[in-house]
Design an enzyme around this catalytic site. Structure first.
Site, PDB file in Angstrom:
ATOM      1  N   GLU A  56      80.901   6.861 -18.357  1.00  0.00           N
ATOM      2  CA  GLU A  56      79.365   7.222 -18.376  1.00  0.00           C
ATOM      3  C   GLU A  56      78.959   7.075 -18.962  1.00  0.00           C
ATOM      4  OE1 GLU A  56      77.226  11.560 -20.429  1.00  0.00           O
ATOM      5  OE2 GLU A  56      79.536  12.050 -19.583  1.00  0.00           O
TER       6      GLU A  56
ATOM      7  N   HIS B  70      74.862   5.768 -18.393  1.00  0.00           N
ATOM      8  CA  HIS B  70      73.092   6.767 -18.102  1.00  0.00           C
ATOM      9  C   HIS B  70      72.214   5.359 -18.207  1.00  0.00           C
ATOM     10  CE1 HIS B  70      74.910  10.652 -17.552  1.00  0.00           C
ATOM     11  NE2 HIS B  70      75.100  10.245 -19.290  1.00  0.00           N
TER      12      HIS B  70
ATOM     13  N   HIS C 231      77.517  16.672 -15.307  1.00  0.00           N
ATOM     14  CA  HIS C 231      77.133  16.291 -16.328  1.00  0.00           C
ATOM     15  C   HIS C 231      76.728  17.576 -16.627  1.00  0.00           C
ATOM     16  CE1 HIS C 231      74.563  14.620 -18.821  1.00  0.00           C
ATOM     17  NE2 HIS C 231      75.773  13.565 -19.454  1.00  0.00           N
TER      18      HIS C 231
ATOM     19  N   ASP D 161      78.979   6.654 -23.342  1.00  0.00           N
ATOM     20  CA  ASP D 161      77.650   7.706 -23.192  1.00  0.00           C
ATOM     21  C   ASP D 161      75.875   7.064 -23.035  1.00  0.00           C
ATOM     22  OD1 ASP D 161      76.114  10.071 -22.342  1.00  0.00           O
ATOM     23  OD2 ASP D 161      76.278  11.269 -23.747  1.00  0.00           O
TER      24      ASP D 161
END
Length: 337
Positions: free
Chosen positions: A28, A30, A178, A300
Site C-alpha cells: 500500500e 502511494h 482504501h 503506507d
C-alpha cells in the site's frame, strides 16, 4: 503484459538484502499523478499544493527507490493516493483513470524489478470501471484495483457497483479498499468542530477506519460474496478495526438476523495489511482472529516511514517463517508475483 520479477530481475532486487533476510514486498505505497489537480472534483476535493511532501509522493524513480533501499524493501505495489479516481469529476474519471494507469505503467516499465501497480478504478460508471480494471490487469500487468472509498452517494454494496467486483473475480485479482474523507453528512454530525482543529481525527486518527470499516461490513452483509464466491478484498491499516471487533460483530449479528457467519465470510474473503499501523499487539490480534495467511506487509509510504515499518516487522517476536509470510510470501501468492 510485463512479467513479474523473476530470474535476473529478482536477483537484482535481492542485492539490497542479505540471503538470510526474506524478500520484502510493500503493497500500500502511494503516489500522486500530476494530472490529478486539473481533474479534481472541486470544491469537494481541493487541489494539492506544491510542497516537498507532494514532490516525494509524485516521485516514481530515484527518490522512491532510494528510500526503499534504505529500508531494504525489494518491491512496492504502487497505487494512487486518496481520493484518486473517486475524487475526479464523474465526467472525467474514466478518461483520467485510463491516462493515469498508462503513466503508472510506463513508470513501472522503467523499474520492473522494483515496482508493480494497483489500477485506479473509476466508479462513476461501474461497467466502464470494470473494463478499465480488465485493461489494466490484462494489458498493463497490474495486480488488482484500488478504490478510495466513496464519500458521497451510495456505499460500495449498492448493486450499481457490483460489475467491478464481478470482473475482479473473473480476473482473479483483489480490490484494495482504501479510505478517503468521510461522507459530508458524517463529517457534520460526528466531527463538527474538530475537523479544523484536529484534522487527523477525521482521517487516519479515526474517520478513515469508520468509513472503510463500514464499507467492508456492508459488503459482507450485502451478500456479494455469495454472488462472487472467489472475490478477494484487501483492507489496509490492519483491517480498519474489524479484526479487533470480529468476535463481538459475529456474535451480535447472529442473534436475530440472517448473517450467521460474519467471521467465516470475512476471514475467507478479506486480507489486511500493516500499512501505517506498526503495532505488534494489533497485528497479533489480526493473526489470532483471521489467520497469518491473511496478513501482508505494507508501509503506507510516504505517509509512514519505510525504515520504521521494516524495523518494526523485523523486531516482532515471531518465527522467521511467519515473518517471511507477512513480508512477502502471502503477497506473492495473492498477487501472483
Amino acid at each position: 503484459m510485463p512479467s513479474p520479477p523473476h530470474g535476473p530481475q529478482l536477483e537484482k532486487a535481492n542485492k539490497i538484502r542479505s540471503e538470510e533476510t526474506p524478500m520484502i514486498i510493500a503493497l500500500e505505497e502511494h503516489y500522486f499523478d500530476a494530472d490529478w489537480n486539473a481533474q479534481a472534483d472541486t470544491p469537494r476535493h481541493s487541489p494539492r499544493p506544491d510542497t516537498p511532501f507532494l514532490r516525494r509522493l509524485s516521485d516514481l524513480g530515484e527518490q522512491r527507490i532510494k528510500e526503499m533501499d534504505e529500508a531494504g524493501i525489494d518491491l512496492q505495489v504502487i497505487s494512487h493516493a486518496p481520493p484518486g479516481a473517486q475524487g475526479v469529476k464523474d465526467a472525467d474519471s474514466v478518461s483520467w483513470a485510463r491516462r493515469t494507469n498508462d503513466r503508472l505503467h510506463a513508470a513501472i516499465q522503467q523499474h520492473p524489478s522494483r515496482f508493480a501497480g494497483f489500477a485506479a478504478v473509476p466508479t462513476s460508471d461501474a461497467v466502464t470501471g470494470a473494463d478499465e480494471l480488465e485493461r489494466a490487469v490484462g494489458s498493463l500487468g497490474f495486480k488488482g484495483g484500488m478504490i478510495n472509498s466513496l464519500t458521497e452517494g451510495p456505499f460500495l454494496d449498492d448493486k450499481r457497483y457490483w460489475p467491478i467486483f464481478e470482473r475482479a473475480q473473473a480476473l482473479d485479482v483483489p480490490i484494495y479498499l482504501h479510505p478517503s474523507d468521510p461522507n459530508p453528512a458524517i463529517l457534520s454530525t460526528y466531527y463538527k468542530g474538530y475537523a479544523e482543529t484536529h484534522p487527523m481525527f477525521i482521517r487516519a486518527g479515526w474517520g478513515f477506519m469508520v468509513e472503510t470499516g463500514t464499507q467492508a461490513m456492508r459488503l459482507v452483509l450485502s451478500g456479494i460474496f455469495d454472488a462472487y464466491p472467489r472475490l478477494k478484498i484487501i483492507l489496509g491499516h490492519l483491517g480498519e478495526t474489524i479484526p479487533y471487533q470480529i468476535a463481538r460483530i459475529d456474535e451480535a449479528l447472529s442473534r436475530d438476523t440472517p448473517m450467521k457467519n460474519f467471521r467465516e465470510v470475512f476471514s475467507e474473503h478479506f486480507y489486511v495489511t500493516t500499512s501505517g499501523f506498526f503495532s505488534t499487539p494489533a497485528m497479533q490480534c489480526c493473526i489470532d482472529e483471521i489467520g497469518i495467511d491473511r496478513v501482508l506487509f505494507s508501509v503506507d509510504w510516504p505517509y509512514a516511514s519505510n525504515v520504521a515499518g521494516v524495523k518494526w516487522m523485523k523486531e516482532c517476536a515471531m518465527t522467521d517463517s511467519d515473518k517471511d509470510k507477512i513480508f512477502s510470501g502471502n503477497a506473492k501468492r495473492l498477487l501472483k508475483l
